[in-house]
Design an enzyme around this catalytic site. Structure first.
Site, PDB file in Angstrom:
ATOM      1  N   GLU A 401     -11.958 -37.835   4.764  1.00  0.00           N
ATOM      2  CA  GLU A 401     -13.274 -38.429   4.597  1.00  0.00           C
ATOM      3  C   GLU A 401     -14.277 -37.362   4.156  1.00  0.00           C
ATOM      4  OE1 GLU A 401     -14.234 -40.271   8.342  1.00  0.00           O
ATOM      5  OE2 GLU A 401     -12.160 -40.920   8.584  1.00  0.00           O
ATOM      6  N   LEU A 430     -12.265 -44.639   5.272  1.00  0.00           N
ATOM      7  CA  LEU A 430     -12.572 -44.201   6.633  1.00  0.00           C
ATOM      8  C   LEU A 430     -11.567 -44.829   7.598  1.00  0.00           C
ATOM      9  CD1 LEU A 430     -16.183 -43.962   8.053  1.00  0.00           C
ATOM     10  CD2 LEU A 430     -14.221 -44.456   9.500  1.00  0.00           C
ATOM     11  N   GLU A 432      -8.421 -43.020  10.063  1.00  0.00           N
ATOM     12  CA  GLU A 432      -7.581 -41.857  10.362  1.00  0.00           C
ATOM     13  C   GLU A 432      -6.096 -42.174  10.289  1.00  0.00           C
ATOM     14  OE1 GLU A 432     -11.569 -40.936  11.352  1.00  0.00           O
ATOM     15  OE2 GLU A 432     -10.351 -42.630  12.075  1.00  0.00           O
ATOM     16  N   GLN A 454     -12.046 -35.567  10.463  1.00  0.00           N
ATOM     17  CA  GLN A 454     -13.413 -35.060  10.425  1.00  0.00           C
ATOM     18  C   GLN A 454     -13.877 -34.474  11.758  1.00  0.00           C
ATOM     19  OE1 GLN A 454     -16.995 -37.692   9.336  1.00  0.00           O
ATOM     20  NE2 GLN A 454     -16.260 -36.861   7.389  1.00  0.00           N
ATOM     21  N   HIS A 503     -18.550 -35.594  18.611  1.00  0.00           N
ATOM     22  CA  HIS A 503     -18.690 -34.417  17.766  1.00  0.00           C
ATOM     23  C   HIS A 503     -18.530 -33.123  18.554  1.00  0.00           C
ATOM     24  CE1 HIS A 503     -20.731 -37.744  15.753  1.00  0.00           C
ATOM     25  NE2 HIS A 503     -20.379 -37.176  14.630  1.00  0.00           N
TER      26      HIS A 503
END
Length: 702
Positions: A401, A430, A432, A454, A503
């Site tokens: 991505e 998008l 995985e 990502q 994240h």
């Protein structure tokens, strides 16, 4: 080895057959070949159950009722790669009949007996697989092989366009079969969507997907009409259905679809309506959820009877000749089964684990690339190394991505698509599962995929593509097949709370317990390239699945101790970073600090603050397999070991490090500091659960 009511019904029904009006859309020879493959598959199922009854067999998921898939084995080519449902006995027997020298009866029965005579898994599992037949082994496939099939179909055209040698010819068709219950799995839905998406974009996807629909997922029924509705709605994918108990129509429809996919390079779905005999497997008591009348009524849909009826209708065989042929195959299967009463089997852990051992063969260092004029950050070092890899290996490709036009969320792949082109550096949709499945397909085709996930937390959306598909292929194929690939993942915490858990995920436990997988984590720009190159070498020379977790917080870090000191920018070290090696910083003798990733920089900073403690920092670099020999040798030179681990306390790397030192009878004191057993929250609250430099200082002083 006579068996079941199914066996008795076949004999009775055959005796009642009469000549009639034949369907001449196919010739007699093809029909007879199909029948022979179906007979072989049926008697192999009977034999597997008998072997289990006498304690000599260990697998009874059979193909009885699904033998109409023999049409696919006959009408595709030996050079068409096949990823098969576990009820594909008819397909395997039919494809084996196309190549001289194969031994399909022994292959299947040796697998049932968990014998080393099994030519694909060497006794590790009963799978349909054979490199000579282009059949890739699959275990209990609940749609997990569909993403790979899409990737493999995409790889065929891409490799030929790039002028690369491919394992299969340019006009090959990828065949992938699965069950009706599996069609509901998110992996199947994602794969069908990916195939349609790529077709919509004009990409060649020569893929024939075959849903073998027996109406049952063990005991759960598929609603009438659901599979038709679900599979016929994908744009750009041709959908055809056929009843497996119509032998001629099955062969005709299959042949038409195979040739359509081969000619148009566009995907198609064959909805093959079947019936399931003998239950789900040997332990399944079918009468617990199906009535006796329902089970017996299904006997009329036997594909073997349908093929036999057409042969008799044509006058090609008499009922007596059909029975003679049926019993002759039974005798052939029985002879092989009797010869496997005491077969050789795997006899040690070393034999079982042989395909999993990471050897870490040497990887040459390319000295032709000049050193950069200025020191690099971690992101720049990875970018530079990826560029060198793409230059050196034309089969290498980078995708994921946002990695193409944007150059990655953190700029790590910036400029690569412009330099190497969109065939080698490209954006994906998008998903995985599709990203990793594409990599798995590229890998078996002969490419060197370097997919990017990502963020570390996003990996778990597709964990089974690494665990159940990627890492198992060498094991279940006895190294006949491999998945040479390096998965790059941006991960680990310390982004000052930005993005919260997704994240800042700080757990690698789900990766570290996968046998045969290699996991590396760079910490500084000097060795990042060497670690990445080592992973590439392991992929190329050993067919390894390697995962390269890049600490996001260190990507653009330039300073170590003080603002603008520039000490975390470094020149790349051209020396190779071989698996099992570690790196040390400092020469203190009071304590050895064992760490990795962000922990290296944090420990160096903490060591400077704890001035009365003389420490050496050891960067593990390799988290799977752990560099146990190097770790132990270094630890034995110190009276104390402190493990600094940014991952969660439970399932941490520190647990394994300490266990290894205890196993090695390390005589000194051991302590650890880790992050808390918590997800990482957003903003400043992250500091409450993540390991801090203050905690490392306190631990050193203690």
């Amino acid at each position: 080895m006579t068996a079941e009511p199914l066996d008795d019904h076949f004999h009775t029904a055959i005796r009642a057959l009469r000549t009639g009006t034949p369907d001449r859309r196919i010739d007699d020879a093809l029909l007879l070949d199909c029948f022979d493959a179906q007979l072989q598959s049926r008697h192999l199922d009977f034999a597997a159950r008998e072997m289990q009854r006498r304690g000599e067999g260990f697998y009874t998921i059979g193909s009885a009722g699904h033998e109409s898939n023999a049409a696919l084995g006959l009408l595709t080519r030996v050079t068409d790669p096949a990823l098969l449902h576990y009820r594909s006995g008819g397909f395997y027997a039919a494809r084996a009949s196309l190549k001289d020298g194969t031994t399909p009866i022994r292959d299947v029965l040796a697998g049932c007996a968990a014998s080393t005579l099994d030519p694909i898994s060497a006794g590790r599992h009963k799978v349909f697989g054979n490199p000579a037949l282009s059949v890739l082994p699959q275990t209990s496939t609940i749609a997990s092989h569909l993403p790979r099939s899409v990737g493999l179909a995409l790889a065929l055209a891409r490799m030929h366009k790039l002028g690369l040698d491919c394992t299969w010819p340019s006009d090959a068709v990828v065949v992938c079969s699965f069950g009706d219950a599996s069609a509901n799995h998110s992996t199947a839905v994602g794969s069908l969507n990916a195939a349609a998406y790529c077709t919509y974009r004009g990409l060649p996807v020569p893929l024939l997907l075959v849903c073998e629909d027996n109406g049952l997922g063990i005991s759960v029924r598929s609603p009438d009409g659901w599979i038709e509705q679900a599979l016929s709605r994908y744009p750009g994918i041709t959908y055809r259905s056929v009843d497996g108990d119509d032998a001629v129509s099955t062969l005709v429809t299959t042949g038409e679809l195979v040739e359509q996919v081969r000619a148009t390079r566009s995907p198609a779905i064959l909805h093959l309506k079947t019936v399931r005999f003998l239950g789900h497997a040997g332990s399944d008591v079918e009468s617990a959820y199906r009535s006796r009348d329902e089970i017996i009524a299904d006997h009329a849909r036997d594909p073997l009877l349908a093929t036999a009826a057409e042969l008799v209708a044509r006058g090609r065989c008499t009922p007596a000749e059909i029975i003679e042929r049926y019993e002759s195959v039974r005798a052939d299967v029985r002879e092989v089964a009797d010869a496997l009463r005491h077969p050789p089997r795997l006899e040690s852990a070393a034999q079982v684990m042989r395909p999993l051992h990471v050897h870490g063969r040497g990887h040459p260092v390319d000295d032709t690339h000049p050193l950069p004029p200025d020191p690099l950050t971690l992101a720049q070092a990875v970018n530079r190394t990826l560029g060198h890899i793409l230059e050196e290996f034309p089969q290498a490709c980078v995708f994921g991505e946002d990695v193409g036009v944007k150059g990655g969320v953190y700029g790590v792949t910036r400029g690569m698509q412009e330099h190497f082109g969109a065939l080698r550096v490209f954006d994906t949709l998008l998903d995985e599962q599709t990203i990793l499945g594409t990599a798995l397909g590229f890998a078996v085709a002969g490419m060197l995929p370097i997919p990017e996930i990502q963020y570390l937390a996003y990996l778990h959306n597709a964990q089974d593509q690494v665990r159940g598909e990627g890492a198992t292929l060498k094991f279940f194929s006895d190294s006949n097949f491999g998945n040479p690939m390096v998965v790059r993942i941006a991960g680990l915490p310390y982004q000052r709370g930005f993005g919260g858990h997704f994240h800042n995920d700080n757990s690698v436990a789900a990766l570290r317990d996968i046998p045969g997988l290699v996991l590396a984590v760079p910490s500084d720009p000097a060795t990042a390239g060497g670690l990445l190159r080592a992973c590439i070498s392991l992929a190329r020379t050993e067919g390894r699945v390697c995962v390269f977790v890049e600490p996001i917080a260190l990507y653009h870090q330039r300073d170590l101790y003080d603002e603008d000191d520039g000490l975390w920018q470094q020149f790349p070290d051209p020396a190779p970073v071989a698996p099992g090696t570690v790196r040390t910083y400092g020469q203190g003798r009071d304590v050895l600090v064992v760490t990795f990733g962000n922990g290296v920089r944090m420990s160096l900073r903490a060591g400077r603050r704890a001035q009365r403690v003389a420490a050496t920092v050891l960067d593990l670099q390799w988290l799977a397999p752990l560099p146990l020999t190097a770790l132990t040798e270094h630890a034995m030179q110190f009276p104390r070991v402190l493990v600094v681990d940014e991952t969660r306390r439970s399932g941490s790397v520190a647990e394994s490090v300490i266990a290894a030192l205890v196993d090695a009878d390390y005589p000194g004191r051991i302590a650890r500091v880790t992050s808390r057993d918590s997800f990482v929250p957003l903003g400043p609250a992250a500091a409450h659960v993540l390991l801090s430099e203050d905690e490392i200082v306190d631990a050193l002083l203690a």
